[in-house]
Design a protein around this motif. Structure first.
Motif, PDB file in Angstrom:
ATOM      1  N   TYR A 299       0.828  -1.210   0.000  1.00  0.00           N
ATOM      2  CA  TYR A 299       0.000   0.000   0.000  1.00  0.00           C
ATOM      3  C   TYR A 299       0.865   1.264   0.000  1.00  0.00           C
ATOM      4  O   TYR A 299       0.571   2.229  -0.716  1.00  0.00           O
ATOM      5  CB  TYR A 299      -0.931   0.005   1.215  1.00  0.00           C
ATOM      6  CG  TYR A 299      -2.133  -0.903   1.079  1.00  0.00           C
ATOM      7  CD1 TYR A 299      -2.892  -0.914  -0.082  1.00  0.00           C
ATOM      8  CD2 TYR A 299      -2.518  -1.748   2.122  1.00  0.00           C
ATOM      9  CE1 TYR A 299      -4.004  -1.751  -0.217  1.00  0.00           C
ATOM     10  CE2 TYR A 299      -3.626  -2.587   2.003  1.00  0.00           C
ATOM     11  CZ  TYR A 299      -4.356  -2.587   0.829  1.00  0.00           C
ATOM     12  OH  TYR A 299      -5.459  -3.402   0.700  1.00  0.00           O
ATOM     13  N   CYS A 300       1.919   1.263   0.803  1.00  0.00           N
ATOM     14  CA  CYS A 300       2.789   2.448   0.884  1.00  0.00           C
ATOM     15  C   CYS A 300       3.477   2.715  -0.448  1.00  0.00           C
ATOM     16  O   CYS A 300       3.614   3.869  -0.871  1.00  0.00           O
ATOM     17  CB  CYS A 300       3.834   2.265   1.985  1.00  0.00           C
ATOM     18  SG  CYS A 300       3.163   2.375   3.660  1.00  0.00           S
ATOM     19  N   ARG A 301       3.917   1.661  -1.115  1.00  0.00           N
ATOM     20  CA  ARG A 301       4.591   1.835  -2.409  1.00  0.00           C
ATOM     21  C   ARG A 301       3.646   2.414  -3.452  1.00  0.00           C
ATOM     22  O   ARG A 301       4.087   3.099  -4.375  1.00  0.00           O
ATOM     23  CB  ARG A 301       5.142   0.498  -2.897  1.00  0.00           C
ATOM     24  CG  ARG A 301       6.357   0.018  -2.128  1.00  0.00           C
ATOM     25  CD  ARG A 301       6.839  -1.322  -2.641  1.00  0.00           C
ATOM     26  NE  ARG A 301       7.917  -1.854  -1.839  1.00  0.00           N
ATOM     27  CZ  ARG A 301       9.193  -1.525  -1.986  1.00  0.00           C
ATOM     28  NH1 ARG A 301       9.547  -0.674  -2.913  1.00  0.00           N
ATOM     29  NH2 ARG A 301      10.116  -2.055  -1.208  1.00  0.00           N
ATOM     30  N   ARG A 302       2.353   2.117  -3.316  1.00  0.00           N
ATOM     31  CA  ARG A 302       1.386   2.620  -4.281  1.00  0.00           C
ATOM     32  C   ARG A 302       0.729   3.925  -3.830  1.00  0.00           C
ATOM     33  O   ARG A 302      -0.219   4.385  -4.457  1.00  0.00           O
ATOM     34  CB  ARG A 302       0.317   1.548  -4.537  1.00  0.00           C
ATOM     35  CG  ARG A 302       0.841   0.407  -5.385  1.00  0.00           C
ATOM     36  CD  ARG A 302      -0.130  -0.750  -5.491  1.00  0.00           C
ATOM     37  NE  ARG A 302       0.316  -1.706  -6.488  1.00  0.00           N
ATOM     38  CZ  ARG A 302       1.303  -2.574  -6.311  1.00  0.00           C
ATOM     39  NH1 ARG A 302       1.924  -2.614  -5.153  1.00  0.00           N
ATOM     40  NH2 ARG A 302       1.668  -3.394  -7.267  1.00  0.00           N
ATOM     41  N   GLY A 303       1.230   4.485  -2.741  1.00  0.00           N
ATOM     42  CA  GLY A 303       0.708   5.773  -2.279  1.00  0.00           C
ATOM     43  C   GLY A 303      -0.615   5.687  -1.546  1.00  0.00           C
ATOM     44  O   GLY A 303      -1.244   6.719  -1.271  1.00  0.00           O
ATOM     45  N   GLY A 333       6.746   5.353   3.326  1.00  0.00           N
ATOM     46  CA  GLY A 333       5.584   5.863   2.593  1.00  0.00           C
ATOM     47  C   GLY A 333       5.341   7.335   2.886  1.00  0.00           C
ATOM     48  O   GLY A 333       5.083   8.128   1.967  1.00  0.00           O
ATOM     49  N   LEU A 334       5.427   7.736   4.147  1.00  0.00           N
ATOM     50  CA  LEU A 334       5.218   9.143   4.521  1.00  0.00           C
ATOM     51  C   LEU A 334       6.307  10.033   3.931  1.00  0.00           C
ATOM     52  O   LEU A 334       6.010  11.113   3.378  1.00  0.00           O
ATOM     53  CB  LEU A 334       5.193   9.273   6.052  1.00  0.00           C
ATOM     54  CG  LEU A 334       3.970   8.677   6.769  1.00  0.00           C
ATOM     55  CD1 LEU A 334       4.211   8.608   8.267  1.00  0.00           C
ATOM     56  CD2 LEU A 334       2.714   9.503   6.475  1.00  0.00           C
ATOM     57  N   CYS A 335       7.547   9.595   4.028  1.00  0.00           N
ATOM     58  CA  CYS A 335       8.663  10.401   3.511  1.00  0.00           C
ATOM     59  C   CYS A 335       8.595  10.548   1.996  1.00  0.00           C
ATOM     60  O   CYS A 335       8.953  11.596   1.440  1.00  0.00           O
ATOM     61  CB  CYS A 335      10.001   9.774   3.912  1.00  0.00           C
ATOM     62  SG  CYS A 335      10.334   9.875   5.688  1.00  0.00           S
ATOM     63  N   LYS A 336       8.140   9.496   1.337  1.00  0.00           N
ATOM     64  CA  LYS A 336       8.044   9.524  -0.122  1.00  0.00           C
ATOM     65  C   LYS A 336       7.122  10.643  -0.592  1.00  0.00           C
ATOM     66  O   LYS A 336       7.332  11.235  -1.657  1.00  0.00           O
ATOM     67  CB  LYS A 336       7.531   8.161  -0.611  1.00  0.00           C
ATOM     68  CG  LYS A 336       7.460   8.010  -2.115  1.00  0.00           C
ATOM     69  CD  LYS A 336       6.967   6.626  -2.481  1.00  0.00           C
ATOM     70  CE  LYS A 336       6.793   6.468  -3.985  1.00  0.00           C
ATOM     71  NZ  LYS A 336       6.265   5.123  -4.334  1.00  0.00           N
ATOM     72  N   PHE A 337       6.118  10.962   0.206  1.00  0.00           N
ATOM     73  CA  PHE A 337       5.157  12.008  -0.168  1.00  0.00           C
ATOM     74  C   PHE A 337       5.372  13.293   0.644  1.00  0.00           C
ATOM     75  O   PHE A 337       4.463  14.097   0.804  1.00  0.00           O
ATOM     76  CB  PHE A 337       3.726  11.484   0.005  1.00  0.00           C
ATOM     77  CG  PHE A 337       3.372  10.430  -1.002  1.00  0.00           C
ATOM     78  CD1 PHE A 337       2.919  10.767  -2.267  1.00  0.00           C
ATOM     79  CD2 PHE A 337       3.535   9.080  -0.704  1.00  0.00           C
ATOM     80  CE1 PHE A 337       2.612   9.795  -3.200  1.00  0.00           C
ATOM     81  CE2 PHE A 337       3.244   8.097  -1.639  1.00  0.00           C
ATOM     82  CZ  PHE A 337       2.777   8.453  -2.888  1.00  0.00           C
ATOM     83  N   ALA A 368      15.149  11.658   4.083  1.00  0.00           N
ATOM     84  CA  ALA A 368      14.015  12.563   3.839  1.00  0.00           C
ATOM     85  C   ALA A 368      14.369  14.001   4.207  1.00  0.00           C
ATOM     86  O   ALA A 368      14.056  14.942   3.462  1.00  0.00           O
ATOM     87  CB  ALA A 368      12.804  12.096   4.640  1.00  0.00           C
ATOM     88  N   TYR A 369      15.019  14.188   5.341  1.00  0.00           N
ATOM     89  CA  TYR A 369      15.416  15.541   5.758  1.00  0.00           C
ATOM     90  C   TYR A 369      16.439  16.142   4.792  1.00  0.00           C
ATOM     91  O   TYR A 369      16.383  17.333   4.469  1.00  0.00           O
ATOM     92  CB  TYR A 369      15.976  15.516   7.179  1.00  0.00           C
ATOM     93  CG  TYR A 369      14.916  15.558   8.254  1.00  0.00           C
ATOM     94  CD1 TYR A 369      13.962  16.577   8.279  1.00  0.00           C
ATOM     95  CD2 TYR A 369      14.871  14.596   9.262  1.00  0.00           C
ATOM     96  CE1 TYR A 369      12.987  16.628   9.265  1.00  0.00           C
ATOM     97  CE2 TYR A 369      13.897  14.634  10.257  1.00  0.00           C
ATOM     98  CZ  TYR A 369      12.953  15.656  10.255  1.00  0.00           C
ATOM     99  OH  TYR A 369      11.981  15.708  11.222  1.00  0.00           O
ATOM    100  N   CYS A 370      17.392  15.317   4.325  1.00  0.00           N
ATOM    101  CA  CYS A 370      18.400  15.823   3.384  1.00  0.00           C
ATOM    102  C   CYS A 370      17.764  16.252   2.064  1.00  0.00           C
ATOM    103  O   CYS A 370      18.113  17.299   1.505  1.00  0.00           O
ATOM    104  CB  CYS A 370      19.463  14.755   3.133  1.00  0.00           C
ATOM    105  SG  CYS A 370      20.602  14.508   4.503  1.00  0.00           S
ATOM    106  N   LYS A 371      16.836  15.453   1.558  1.00  0.00           N
ATOM    107  CA  LYS A 371      16.160  15.807   0.309  1.00  0.00           C
ATOM    108  C   LYS A 371      15.317  17.064   0.465  1.00  0.00           C
ATOM    109  O   LYS A 371      15.102  17.814  -0.487  1.00  0.00           O
ATOM    110  CB  LYS A 371      15.273  14.644  -0.152  1.00  0.00           C
ATOM    111  CG  LYS A 371      16.057  13.492  -0.746  1.00  0.00           C
ATOM    112  CD  LYS A 371      15.155  12.407  -1.282  1.00  0.00           C
ATOM    113  CE  LYS A 371      15.953  11.315  -1.962  1.00  0.00           C
ATOM    114  NZ  LYS A 371      15.092  10.218  -2.461  1.00  0.00           N
ATOM    115  N   ASP A 372      14.852  17.301   1.718  1.00  0.00           N
ATOM    116  CA  ASP A 372      14.049  18.483   2.003  1.00  0.00           C
ATOM    117  C   ASP A 372      14.921  19.702   2.304  1.00  0.00           C
ATOM    118  O   ASP A 372      14.403  20.786   2.588  1.00  0.00           O
ATOM    119  CB  ASP A 372      13.143  18.189   3.206  1.00  0.00           C
ATOM    120  CG  ASP A 372      11.812  18.902   3.101  1.00  0.00           C
ATOM    121  OD1 ASP A 372      11.431  19.283   1.979  1.00  0.00           O
ATOM    122  OD2 ASP A 372      11.157  19.109   4.142  1.00  0.00           O
ATOM    123  N   GLY A 373      16.235  19.512   2.278  1.00  0.00           N
ATOM    124  CA  GLY A 373      17.151  20.616   2.551  1.00  0.00           C
ATOM    125  C   GLY A 373      17.284  20.968   4.024  1.00  0.00           C
ATOM    126  O   GLY A 373      17.873  21.994   4.365  1.00  0.00           O
TER     127      GLY A 373
END
Length: 633
Positions: A299-303, A333-337, A368-373
């Motif tokens: 489910y997480c992979r499919r959003g 899943g949360l970080c992906k979105f 996730a934090y690094c990608k978010d700057g």
């Protein structure tokens, strides 16, 4: 493993019919003498001379089997003494004789094993599949399963290397059951051995043959095949196997259902997943943590995060406690979105439930934090994991370094690498590669070279691409001396220089009015087997024109046309422009004629330069004519 009734068997061939129709006890007491007539003849030369019977016993080739068998039956497994006594007979010890000896001593697996290893290691004889099959059966009969599995793996490799193609190991094992003690568990072991060496299709074929013979493998063996097929994405065969398991009476377990749940989740058909789960519960299996984790991850992979968290809440109601895998999937899943704050809150909730995070979970949040700057939060998490005794891995290092790189803080990234190395983190070559390339992109070649020197001291062997990046960077900042030093170092390290090594050097030399040196480099490049391209042609022509050496530029342009068949109109136009700017009409027209004869084709810019040169020359002539008239007036 058990047998199904003989009436359900499908007849394959005579050996299979024989197995299915006589009692098991008959297999155990199968006569060795019958086998000796059916064993294929070995590569050894047949002995037909009757005079051999007058020789002493240890010199008569007919006695090789008897001598070795008698020695083994005295419980003397040390064959080195016998080897010296019968050394004249050893050339007559072929595959046929080896099989006879194994059969005569089959009641004592220790003796058989000693003989087998003696032949294999001391005598250096390459054993055939029949020799292997016999000892495998004897070991399995003697319940020496780990040793039997070892030889099964060797037999599989032997069958793959067979010159005539891959042998049918299953069929060979079946043929040998007629002549020695055997245990039907060996066929299930063959399935497991195939899975172990990732020969999944062969394990599935063995399963089908086993069923046709009338044997039913255990659910463990079936699950191993099922898992292998699932990993290979052979979904249709997964369901075929599952249906066959039901038909022959193999009772599925929770592991079976979890594998099939994974297959369904990968396809993404929610309705089929729900139907299968209902069927699973009807058969008395409640979904366990693995089942829930498979569904949550899907489910997480499919959003579909709402469905994933719904299952997460259902787990508590059904008394199934989420584990580290459950939380990792949800946080991914949360970080992906982009819902990093919620992922961090879930992380704290997990810790409150006394689950210890691992490096993978920390990496999920840090990434996730690094990608978010948000590098400060990422750095804080890094310190937390170090504080509680979790050592960052190479992935942690990579995502942090790339985060600093995206934020334009490469110095901080370098300091981080030093800090992590001090903590024992393995810094992989790709991280250093990223740092060097990033520093070069920022035109900081000396810092990049410093990193290169550091990794060389650590034992890394940088490739030609890294050197080429550094050479290009030094040339871009007009430091050709450092670039040439790097080129020399590449030669010293036996790294192959390519056009990417030479092009920036030639371009830089031509840009600083050292076109002769640039041409020398091009000659060196050609001599090493690397051909120039249009870009090198242009920089050399432009370089000579810039230095006012039109003769050299023209001769080089003609050389490119004749030697490399480069008819670069842009280079031709650069030479025309040089003559146009000097207002030499005659030379301009003669150059055009010479270039046309070589094979150059003019374009619109060529015509424009010629017309402009003629017009400029005409204006000069007009001024010269008008000047005397003005003086006379």
């Amino acid at each position: 493993m058990h047998r199904i009734p003989a009436s359900n068997l499908t007849k394959l061939s005579k050996p299979f019919v024989f197995l299915a129709s006589i009692p098991k006890s008959n297999f155990s007491s199968a006569s060795s003498s019958t086998f000796l007539q059916s064993v294929p003849r070995s590569e050894t030369k047949l002995i037909v001379n009757p005079l051999y019977h007058f020789l002493p016993q240890n010199q008569n080739p007919f006695n090789i089997v008897e001598l070795v068998s008698s020695h083994l039956k005295t419980s003397n497994t040390h064959l080195s003494l016998l080897q010296s006594d019968i050394k004249e007979l050893l050339p007559h010890l072929g595959h046929r004789e080896i099989s006879k000896i194994i059969l005569r001593c089959q009641s004592n697996f220790v003796s058989v094993l000693a003989f087998f290893n003696w032949v294999k290691f001391d005598l250096g004889i390459t054993l055939n599949s029949q020799n292997y099959c016999l000892i495998i059966h004897i070991l399995a009969w003697s319940r020496q399963f780990s040793m039997a599995m070892k030889f099964l793996s060797e037999l599989i490799e032997l069958s793959k290397d067979n010159a005539s193609g891959s042998e049918d190991v299953f069929h060979n094992l079946v043929l040998c059951t007629e002549h020695c003690n055997w245990n039907p568990v060996i066929f299930e072991m063959l399935i497991k051995a195939y899975v172990k060496v990732h020969m999944i299709q062969e394990s599935y074929e063995s399963f089908k043959k086993m069923v046709k013979m009338g044997f039913v493998p255990s659910v463990i063996a079936c699950n191993r095949i099922l898992n292998g097929l699932a990993k290979m994405k052979c979904d249709a065969q997964c369901w075929e196997l599952y249906e066959e398991m039901g038909r022959i009476g193999v009772h599925s377990n929770a592991y079976t259902f979890n594998i099939l749940t994974y297959v369904l989740c990968r396809v993404g058909d929610v309705n089929k997943v729900n139907e299968f789960l209902e069927k699973m519960e009807e058969e008395g299996f409640d979904p366990d943590v693995v089942t829930y984790n498979t569904l949550i991850d899907s489910y997480c992979r499919r959003g579909r995060l709402d469905d994933a968290f719904y299952l997460y809440r259902i787990m508590f109601r059904r008394g199934v406690m989420p584990d580290l895998v459950s939380y990792t999937s949800l946080m991914n899943g949360l970080c992906k979105f982009g819902r990093v704050r919620e992922a961090h809150q879930l992380f704290h909730r997990m810790i409150d439930r006394e689950l210890d995070p691992d490096v993978v979970l920390y990496n999920t949040l840090i990434n996730a934090y690094c990608k978010d700057g948000r590098l400060q939060e990422a750095r804080s998490l890094l310190h937390d994991m170090i504080r509680i005794g979790i050592c960052p891995d190479s992935f942690t290092c990579r995502i942090m370094v790339e985060g600093y790189g995206r934020g334009g803080s490469l110095i901080s990234a370098l300091n981080l690498v030093v800090e992590l190395r001090r903590l024992g983190t393995i810094v992989t070559f790709d991280i250093y590669d990223y740092l060097i390339v990033s520093l070069c992109q920022e035109d900081r070649p000396f810092a990049a070279k410093s990193v290169l020197e550091r990794i060389i001291k650590d034992g890394f062997q940088p490739n030609a691409c890294i050197y080429n990046k550094l050479i290009e960077c030094f040339c871009r900042v007009h430091n050709v001396s450092e670039a040439l030093l790097l080129k020399s170092e590449m030669i010293r390290r036996n790294l192959k220089l390519s056009i990417d090594s030479y092009k920036p050097l030639i371009s830089c030399l031509c840009g600083i009015n050292r076109s002769v040196d640039g041409e020398d480099l091009m000659v060196e490049m050609v001599e090493s087997g690397v051909l120039p391209d249009h870009q090198i042609c242009r920089v050399l022509i432009n370089g000579y024109c810039k230095e006012g050496n039109a003769y050299k530029a023209e001769s080089l342009l003609v050389s490119f046309a004749k030697d490399f068949e480069f008819f670069d109109t842009e280079s031709f136009n650069a030479l025309l422009k040089f003559h146009r700017d000097f207002g030499n009409e005659t030379e301009l027209m003669q150059l055009q004629d010479r270039m046309l004869k070589v094979g150059f084709v003019p374009n619109s810019l060529t015509c424009r330069y010629v017309i402009h040169g003629l017009w400029k020359s005409a204006r000069l002539d007009k001024r010269r004519v008008q000047a005397p008239l003005c003086q006379r007036g």
